[in-house]
Design an enzyme around this catalytic site. Sequence first.
Site, PDB file in Angstrom:
ATOM      1  N   ASN A  35       0.875  -1.175   0.000  1.00 51.43           N
ATOM      2  CA  ASN A  35       0.000   0.000   0.000  1.00 51.43           C
ATOM      3  C   ASN A  35       0.914   1.227   0.000  1.00 51.43           C
ATOM      4  O   ASN A  35       1.556   1.511   1.009  1.00 51.43           O
ATOM      5  CB  ASN A  35      -0.886  -0.038   1.255  1.00 51.43           C
ATOM      6  CG  ASN A  35      -1.710   1.216   1.423  1.00 51.43           C
ATOM      7  OD1 ASN A  35      -1.749   2.076   0.535  1.00 51.43           O
ATOM      8  ND2 ASN A  35      -2.368   1.342   2.566  1.00 51.43           N
ATOM      9  N   TRP A  36       0.951   1.900  -1.138  1.00 50.43           N
ATOM     10  CA  TRP A  36       1.899   3.027  -1.281  1.00 50.43           C
ATOM     11  C   TRP A  36       1.355   4.316  -0.665  1.00 50.43           C
ATOM     12  O   TRP A  36       2.048   5.339  -0.674  1.00 50.43           O
ATOM     13  CB  TRP A  36       2.252   3.228  -2.760  1.00 50.43           C
ATOM     14  CG  TRP A  36       2.991   2.060  -3.379  1.00 50.43           C
ATOM     15  CD1 TRP A  36       3.391   0.902  -2.740  1.00 50.43           C
ATOM     16  CD2 TRP A  36       3.415   1.925  -4.742  1.00 50.43           C
ATOM     17  NE1 TRP A  36       4.034   0.074  -3.624  1.00 50.43           N
ATOM     18  CE2 TRP A  36       4.064   0.667  -4.862  1.00 50.43           C
ATOM     19  CE3 TRP A  36       3.300   2.734  -5.880  1.00 50.43           C
ATOM     20  CZ2 TRP A  36       4.599   0.217  -6.069  1.00 50.43           C
ATOM     21  CZ3 TRP A  36       3.832   2.283  -7.091  1.00 50.43           C
ATOM     22  CH2 TRP A  36       4.483   1.038  -7.171  1.00 50.43           C
ATOM     23  N   LYS A  37       0.133   4.264  -0.164  1.00 53.23           N
ATOM     24  CA  LYS A  37      -0.484   5.428   0.497  1.00 53.23           C
ATOM     25  C   LYS A  37      -0.307   6.689  -0.366  1.00 53.23           C
ATOM     26  O   LYS A  37      -0.319   6.597  -1.588  1.00 53.23           O
ATOM     27  CB  LYS A  37       0.074   5.573   1.918  1.00 53.23           C
ATOM     28  CG  LYS A  37      -0.124   4.278   2.733  1.00 53.23           C
ATOM     29  CD  LYS A  37       0.094   4.434   4.204  1.00 53.23           C
ATOM     30  CE  LYS A  37      -0.122   3.088   4.893  1.00 53.23           C
ATOM     31  NZ  LYS A  37       0.002   3.153   6.325  1.00 53.23           N
ATOM     32  N   GLU A  44      -4.877  -5.000  10.722  1.00 54.66           N
ATOM     33  CA  GLU A  44      -3.882  -3.953  10.916  1.00 54.66           C
ATOM     34  C   GLU A  44      -4.148  -3.250  12.250  1.00 54.66           C
ATOM     35  O   GLU A  44      -4.978  -2.329  12.309  1.00 54.66           O
ATOM     36  CB  GLU A  44      -3.960  -2.925   9.775  1.00 54.66           C
ATOM     37  CG  GLU A  44      -3.647  -3.514   8.407  1.00 54.66           C
ATOM     38  CD  GLU A  44      -3.106  -2.463   7.440  1.00 54.66           C
ATOM     39  OE1 GLU A  44      -2.113  -2.759   6.777  1.00 54.66           O
ATOM     40  OE2 GLU A  44      -3.656  -1.350   7.370  1.00 54.66           O
ATOM     41  N   GLY A  94       2.935   2.280  10.909  1.00 55.10           N
ATOM     42  CA  GLY A  94       3.871   3.382  10.731  1.00 55.10           C
ATOM     43  C   GLY A  94       4.597   3.771  12.011  1.00 55.10           C
ATOM     44  O   GLY A  94       5.256   4.798  12.069  1.00 55.10           O
ATOM     45  N   SER A 135       3.927  -2.153  10.348  1.00 56.97           N
ATOM     46  CA  SER A 135       5.383  -2.230  10.519  1.00 56.97           C
ATOM     47  C   SER A 135       5.978  -3.578  10.118  1.00 56.97           C
ATOM     48  O   SER A 135       6.890  -4.081  10.764  1.00 56.97           O
ATOM     49  CB  SER A 135       5.769  -1.853  11.958  1.00 56.97           C
ATOM     50  OG  SER A 135       5.358  -0.521  12.250  1.00 56.97           O
ATOM     51  N   GLY A 137       3.095  -1.074   4.326  1.00 57.26           N
ATOM     52  CA  GLY A 137       3.074   0.358   4.042  1.00 57.26           C
ATOM     53  C   GLY A 137       4.477   0.868   3.756  1.00 57.26           C
ATOM     54  O   GLY A 137       4.994   0.766   2.643  1.00 57.26           O
ATOM     55  N   GLY A 138       5.125   1.407   4.776  1.00 59.20           N
ATOM     56  CA  GLY A 138       6.435   2.045   4.606  1.00 59.20           C
ATOM     57  C   GLY A 138       7.456   1.210   3.852  1.00 59.20           C
ATOM     58  O   GLY A 138       8.140   1.705   2.943  1.00 59.20           O
TER      59      GLY A 138
END
Length: 249
Positions: free
Chosen positions: A9-11, A166, A172, A212, A233-234
């Site tokens: 998920n590149w947000k 999640e 994050g 994370s 994510g990150g």
Amino acid sequence: MRNYYIAGNWKMHKTRSEAAELAKALVAQLKDGKHKYLVAPTFTSLETVGAIVKGSNILLGAQNCAPEEQGAHTGEVSVLQLKDLGVQAVILGHSERRHIYKEDDEFINKKVKLALKHGLEVILCVGELLEEREAGRAEAVCETQTVKGLAGVAAGDLGRITIAYEPVWAIGTGKTATPEDADAIHAYIRKVVGKLYGADAAQKIIIQYGGSVKPENAAQLMAKENIDGALVGGAALKADTFVPIAKFG
Ligand code: 13P
């Protein structure tokens, strides 16, 4: 036996050229990957990334869609417009949508049903806040979000649903749920799906963990009985960190 499913998920990151660069690297480096893969860039990069991942083993996902097919919804994007760009799956109910943009379960459920109606796959995100976990309510929160998110979804459509657990406090923050804690909630969600759709459906449903996930912890999480993949994510923003997660173990 469930297949692993690793999604990025590149947000709200990356311009089109940055997104293209990452997508090209992933297509090259994951072509021998054994699992199911998806990338979800921002709306503005969908067409660019879609052209790059087309014909590869990486699905194109969107991060959200509107609860209606069309109409006076300023700023929203329709499932029909996503399909037109070749989108195959949509992430719904992400905690950032729930908590920053105040989306509730009924609203999310409308989107889930609309996406399914138009043939898309859905990643339905659920997860508790830190205060809910500390109050011993993690299971109850995930149960409510799962039951309400899936309300009215036919058993025959469940194969196109993935659930992503999640925990909001792990997103994050660098704090990952321990594999044991995550697995316990995954097992509970699987039980909830079993109550709704029967034991066979519960065994089959893919439940990703998100929060994370990094190259260093992916294999331990994925080794757990009820953890069938990751929503990243990150660490999904660089091939150097996403590829080792996608090829964990
Ligand atoms: P992080 O991997 O950055 O914690 O984000 C998880 C997430 O929200 C994926 O949807």
